[in-house]
Design a protein around this motif. Structure first.
Motif, PDB file in Angstrom:
ATOM      1  N   UNK A  42       0.824  -1.212   0.000  1.00  0.00           N
ATOM      2  CA  UNK A  42       0.000   0.000   0.000  1.00  0.00           C
ATOM      3  C   UNK A  42       0.861   1.267   0.000  1.00  0.00           C
ATOM      4  N   UNK A  43       0.282   2.333  -0.498  1.00  0.00           N
ATOM      5  CA  UNK A  43       0.940   3.634  -0.462  1.00  0.00           C
ATOM      6  C   UNK A  43       0.651   4.271   0.895  1.00  0.00           C
ATOM      7  N   UNK A  44       1.699   4.682   1.586  1.00  0.00           N
ATOM      8  CA  UNK A  44       1.586   5.125   2.973  1.00  0.00           C
ATOM      9  C   UNK A  44       1.867   6.618   3.084  1.00  0.00           C
ATOM     10  N   UNK A  45       1.038   7.301   3.869  1.00  0.00           N
ATOM     11  CA  UNK A  45       1.271   8.699   4.223  1.00  0.00           C
ATOM     12  C   UNK A  45       1.503   8.792   5.724  1.00  0.00           C
ATOM     13  N   UNK A  46       2.200   9.824   6.142  1.00  0.00           N
ATOM     14  CA  UNK A  46       2.404  10.119   7.564  1.00  0.00           C
ATOM     15  C   UNK A  46       1.726  11.441   7.869  1.00  0.00           C
ATOM     16  N   UNK A  47       0.948  11.475   8.954  1.00  0.00           N
ATOM     17  CA  UNK A  47       0.266  12.696   9.381  1.00  0.00           C
ATOM     18  C   UNK A  47       0.685  13.042  10.804  1.00  0.00           C
TER      19      UNK A  47
ATOM     20  N   UNK B 178       1.809  14.931   5.803  1.00  0.00           N
ATOM     21  CA  UNK B 178       0.918  16.056   6.069  1.00  0.00           C
ATOM     22  C   UNK B 178       1.159  16.522   7.498  1.00  0.00           C
ATOM     23  N   UNK B 179       1.449  17.800   7.657  1.00  0.00           N
ATOM     24  CA  UNK B 179       1.668  18.403   8.969  1.00  0.00           C
ATOM     25  C   UNK B 179       0.564  19.422   9.202  1.00  0.00           C
ATOM     26  N   UNK B 180      -0.182  19.238  10.279  1.00  0.00           N
ATOM     27  CA  UNK B 180      -1.317  20.113  10.585  1.00  0.00           C
ATOM     28  C   UNK B 180      -0.959  21.011  11.756  1.00  0.00           C
ATOM     29  N   UNK B 181      -1.065  22.325  11.547  1.00  0.00           N
ATOM     30  CA  UNK B 181      -0.942  23.279  12.636  1.00  0.00           C
ATOM     31  C   UNK B 181      -2.311  23.488  13.238  1.00  0.00           C
ATOM     32  N   UNK B 182      -2.521  22.946  14.434  1.00  0.00           N
ATOM     33  CA  UNK B 182      -3.848  22.951  15.055  1.00  0.00           C
ATOM     34  C   UNK B 182      -4.087  24.286  15.763  1.00  0.00           C
ATOM     35  N   UNK B 183      -4.561  25.252  14.989  1.00  0.00           N
ATOM     36  CA  UNK B 183      -4.801  26.584  15.536  1.00  0.00           C
ATOM     37  C   UNK B 183      -3.551  27.423  15.617  1.00  0.00           C
ATOM     38  N   UNK B 184      -2.554  27.102  14.808  1.00  0.00           N
ATOM     39  CA  UNK B 184      -1.301  27.858  14.853  1.00  0.00           C
ATOM     40  C   UNK B 184      -0.653  27.862  13.475  1.00  0.00           C
ATOM     41  N   UNK B 185       0.114  28.914  13.153  1.00  0.00           N
ATOM     42  CA  UNK B 185       0.868  28.938  11.895  1.00  0.00           C
ATOM     43  C   UNK B 185       2.127  28.090  12.022  1.00  0.00           C
TER      44      UNK B 185
ATOM     45  N   UNK C  79      10.721  25.161   5.032  1.00  0.00           N
ATOM     46  CA  UNK C  79      12.108  24.926   4.631  1.00  0.00           C
ATOM     47  C   UNK C  79      12.471  23.455   4.639  1.00  0.00           C
ATOM     48  N   UNK C  80      11.587  22.585   5.094  1.00  0.00           N
ATOM     49  CA  UNK C  80      11.942  21.172   5.245  1.00  0.00           C
ATOM     50  C   UNK C  80      11.671  20.423   3.948  1.00  0.00           C
ATOM     51  N   UNK C  81      12.323  20.823   2.897  1.00  0.00           N
ATOM     52  CA  UNK C  81      12.078  20.233   1.595  1.00  0.00           C
ATOM     53  C   UNK C  81      12.886  18.971   1.370  1.00  0.00           C
ATOM     54  N   UNK C  82      13.766  18.626   2.308  1.00  0.00           N
ATOM     55  CA  UNK C  82      14.574  17.422   2.157  1.00  0.00           C
ATOM     56  C   UNK C  82      13.865  16.174   2.663  1.00  0.00           C
TER      57      UNK C  82
ATOM     58  N   UNK D 142       3.001  18.448   2.816  1.00  0.00           N
ATOM     59  CA  UNK D 142       1.891  19.398   2.772  1.00  0.00           C
ATOM     60  C   UNK D 142       1.658  19.947   4.168  1.00  0.00           C
ATOM     61  N   UNK D 143       1.553  21.253   4.279  1.00  0.00           N
ATOM     62  CA  UNK D 143       1.270  21.910   5.555  1.00  0.00           C
ATOM     63  C   UNK D 143      -0.160  22.431   5.531  1.00  0.00           C
ATOM     64  N   UNK D 144      -0.918  22.097   6.578  1.00  0.00           N
ATOM     65  CA  UNK D 144      -2.289  22.564   6.737  1.00  0.00           C
ATOM     66  C   UNK D 144      -2.347  23.399   8.013  1.00  0.00           C
ATOM     67  N   UNK D 145      -2.739  24.654   7.901  1.00  0.00           N
ATOM     68  CA  UNK D 145      -2.818  25.538   9.065  1.00  0.00           C
ATOM     69  C   UNK D 145      -4.280  25.834   9.366  1.00  0.00           C
ATOM     70  N   UNK D 146      -4.734  25.368  10.529  1.00  0.00           N
ATOM     71  CA  UNK D 146      -6.112  25.577  10.954  1.00  0.00           C
ATOM     72  C   UNK D 146      -6.216  26.862  11.772  1.00  0.00           C
ATOM     73  N   UNK D 147      -7.289  27.596  11.576  1.00  0.00           N
ATOM     74  CA  UNK D 147      -7.451  28.870  12.272  1.00  0.00           C
ATOM     75  C   UNK D 147      -7.697  28.687  13.765  1.00  0.00           C
ATOM     76  N   UNK D 148      -8.274  27.548  14.148  1.00  0.00           N
ATOM     77  CA  UNK D 148      -8.524  27.284  15.563  1.00  0.00           C
ATOM     78  C   UNK D 148      -8.118  25.870  15.908  1.00  0.00           C
ATOM     79  N   UNK D 149      -7.871  25.644  17.179  1.00  0.00           N
ATOM     80  CA  UNK D 149      -7.506  24.317  17.661  1.00  0.00           C
ATOM     81  C   UNK D 149      -8.752  23.439  17.671  1.00  0.00           C
ATOM     82  N   UNK D 150      -8.773  22.411  16.829  1.00  0.00           N
ATOM     83  CA  UNK D 150      -9.925  21.516  16.727  1.00  0.00           C
ATOM     84  C   UNK D 150      -9.768  20.270  17.580  1.00  0.00           C
ATOM     85  N   UNK D 151      -8.730  20.226  18.412  1.00  0.00           N
ATOM     86  CA  UNK D 151      -8.501  19.047  19.222  1.00  0.00           C
ATOM     87  C   UNK D 151      -7.831  17.942  18.422  1.00  0.00           C
TER      88      UNK D 151
END
Length: 298
Positions: free
Chosen positions: A5-10, A39-46, A52-55, A61-70
């Motif tokens: 299977x193709x695997x992603x890390x979150x 995928x890196x999620x900023x939970x209510x934070x930028x 810069x972590x292109x290596x 993929x960076x996802x920035x949420x406007x509020x902390x969703x838990x």
């Protein structure tokens, strides 16, 4: 035998552990089977520092949420983005202060899923820097050897893998829970739909030794979500049994007056507030959970 299977890390983070996230991502980069996506999620934070972590292996993929969703809400955001890409079969979700000590974790995950088409969830072993696994991190009732793997009824949120096809069928994390018991809600839905949950102790996530009570909202949310869980997933006759057992356990274990006040406040909140969609498990699932060692009343 399926193809690999193709695997992603979150990874979901609130931005307050930059050093730990750096170390975790470095351990992901050292895997002998690189993830297809991260995928890196900023939970209510930028999270501008991640640009810069292109290596890192795979596409980041960076996802920035406007509020902390838990915890569950943040994980749902990562899953939603992976669905948009549509090229991942399994997502490995890791706590932002965890660490993959071994370099073959993702490869082993892929082998497990390739060998079992009904495998929905794989739970990792959680151990601290000294190699100790807390008993609450072993997905079995009572004292159990943390090195004994096999099919179980639940999994640890700190380190686990989920089959995307399973999530498409049973739904995502219960975002309203915010924190506590979201893993059980997901696990019960998975078992009810015929998926298997495997505890694989050879898959190690190193994680600092902690107590869930470190969170200020722990007692209230723990009780509220316990009531919601029972109302959403159990046959009606088992709801008072489940809640009665856990009330007795709480009274026996908790010696903090303030903690008990918060717990009972959350319990009442769980009864008063909407619990969300009710989709009770079948009695066949109750029996299956019981045979696996954990009837859904404890």
């Amino acid at each position: 035998m399926e193809t690999t299977p193709r695997i992603a890390v979150a990874v979901v983070t609130m931005g307050n552990r930059p050093a730990e996230v750096d170390a975790l991502l470095e351990s992901v980069a050292k895997q002998d089977l690189p993830p297809a996506r991260i995928v890196i999620v900023g939970n209510g934070c930028p999270l501008p520092e991640f640009a810069r972590r292109l290596s890192l292996p795979g596409e980041v993929t960076v996802v920035e949420l406007e509020e902390n969703l838990g915890c569950p809400g943040g994980r749902n955001a990562a899953i939603a983005r992976l669905r948009e890409f549509g090229d991942v079969d399994v997502v490995v979700e890791l706590d932002d202060d965890g660490l993959l000590v071994d370099a073959d974790v993702l490869r082993r995950v892929g082998e497990l899923y390739a060998a079992d088409e009904r495998l929905g969830i794989v739970g990792f072993r959680i151990a601290d820097e000294l190699g100790e696994t807390q008993q609450r991190h072993v997905p079995r009732v009572g004292k159990s050897d943390p090195m004994r793997g096999g099919y179980v009824t639940g999994f640890l949120g700190g380190g686990h893998a989920l089959r995307m096809a399973m999530l498409d069928g049973i739904g995502d994390w219960p975002a309203a829970f915010f924190f506590a018991h979201e893993e059980t809600d997901l696990a019960w839905r998975a078992v009810d739909a015929g998926w298997r949950i495997l505890y694989a102790p050879e898959l190690l996530l190193q994680h600092p030794k902690t107590s869930p009570a470190r969170h200020a909202i722990y007692y209230r949310v723990n009780a509220r979500n316990r009531v919601w869980l029972a109302r959403r997933r159990l046959p009606l006759v088992l709801v008072p049994v489940h809640l009665g057992v856990w009330m007795l356990l709480t009274l026996a274990r908790n010696r903090s007056a303030s903690g008990l006040r918060a717990w009972f406040g959350g319990f009442v909140e769980g009864l008063r507030e909407p619990a969300g969609e009710r989709r009770a498990m079948s009695w066949r699932t109750v029996w299956r959970l019981t045979r696996l060692g954990r009837p859904p009343v404890i």
